[in-house]
Scaffold this active site. Sequence first.
Site, PDB file in Angstrom:
ATOM      1  CG  MET A  30      22.327  14.533  -5.676  1.00 50.13           C
ATOM      2  SD  MET A  30      22.924  15.320  -6.900  1.00 50.13           S
ATOM      3  CE  MET A  30      23.945  14.239  -7.834  1.00 50.13           C
ATOM      4  CD  GLU A  35      17.453  -3.586  -5.378  1.00 48.08           C
ATOM      5  OE1 GLU A  35      16.420  -3.142  -6.137  1.00 48.08           O
ATOM      6  OE2 GLU A  35      17.344  -4.026  -4.065  1.00 48.08           O
ATOM      7  CG  HIS A  37      19.697   5.567  -4.587  1.00 46.51           C
ATOM      8  ND1 HIS A  37      19.695   5.486  -5.863  1.00 46.51           N
ATOM      9  CD2 HIS A  37      20.768   6.709  -4.178  1.00 46.51           C
ATOM     10  CE1 HIS A  37      20.502   6.651  -6.520  1.00 46.51           C
ATOM     11  NE2 HIS A  37      21.108   7.285  -5.291  1.00 46.51           N
ATOM     12  NE  ARG A 190      26.664  11.848 -13.151  1.00 45.70           N
ATOM     13  CZ  ARG A 190      27.086  12.488 -12.130  1.00 45.70           C
ATOM     14  NH1 ARG A 190      27.350  11.536 -11.105  1.00 45.70           N
ATOM     15  NH2 ARG A 190      26.803  13.804 -11.728  1.00 45.70           N
TER      16      ARG A 190
END
Length: 287
Positions: A30, A35, A37, A190
């Site tokens: 999304m 890091e 990802h 988040r």
Amino acid sequence: MEVIQTVAAMQAHAEARRREGRRLALVPTMGALHEGHLTLVSAARCHADHVTVSIFVNPTQFGPGEDYARYPRQLARDVAALEALGVDVVFAPSVAEMYPEGPEANLTWVYVERLDAHLCGRYRPGHFRGVTTVVAKLFNICKPHVAVFGLKDAQQFQIIRRMVRDLHYDIELIGVPTVRAADGLALSSRNAYLTPEERTQAVVLSQAIEAAQQAIRQGEQRVEAIVEAMRQTLARAPLARVQYAEVVDAETLQPVDRIMPGQQVLIGVAVFFGQTRLIDSAFVEVP
Ligand code: PAF
């Protein structure tokens, strides 16, 4: 690197690469990449010779009152980071492209029954139905041979695994271990919402997972006692509001009263700091 924004162009691109005999990997995200990802992208590279990263904040997996509107969106920065990693394609469709009649008018859903009854699914009704539906769409659009997901979202991984099995998707799933900050906090887009004080206290999530693992290593079989060890650890953070601390069977995702030697279990926690909801989890094989 190409940035593709339409379904038709992505399908044509994937089809052409398949005809050339390339092995295609998809890393669904999304965006707001960190890091963790980037580690998924490296794993994808090890299993394929063409990597597509999708960036799509999927409205159908957010409930009312959740953070869909404020979810961090930073496409230009994400594209630059992925280009530096040698990704082949970024697929970044609009909501109208993915849900032509609007998300509310969507009629076809992919829903994996039962596996969403506990952990996050219990508190986020409809969330996993949104996830599996968009992942099924992404599979049909990006046509991967391999798809890579982070194991931080452990329930999501198990549900997608079941969807792949039940719908006979000819796709190999790779689960990549959670990447953590130096103090143990699992990396998450988040985390950017946290105040400095909340960020410091958020270390209790990984400590709670560790407390459960330690109790299991020491031979504790009563789930009540394991959960109590987690709750005591979480209680060290005055700003934390615990949503759940659970131990479930890793395959059925159903709660158990006692864990058995040789059993695979999933330990999970979800905690609010203000409006920010953080999760952490671990798969454990009971010794
Ligand atoms: O894990 C995520 O970021 C999302 O749930 C996913 C798999 C990209 C589907 O929107």
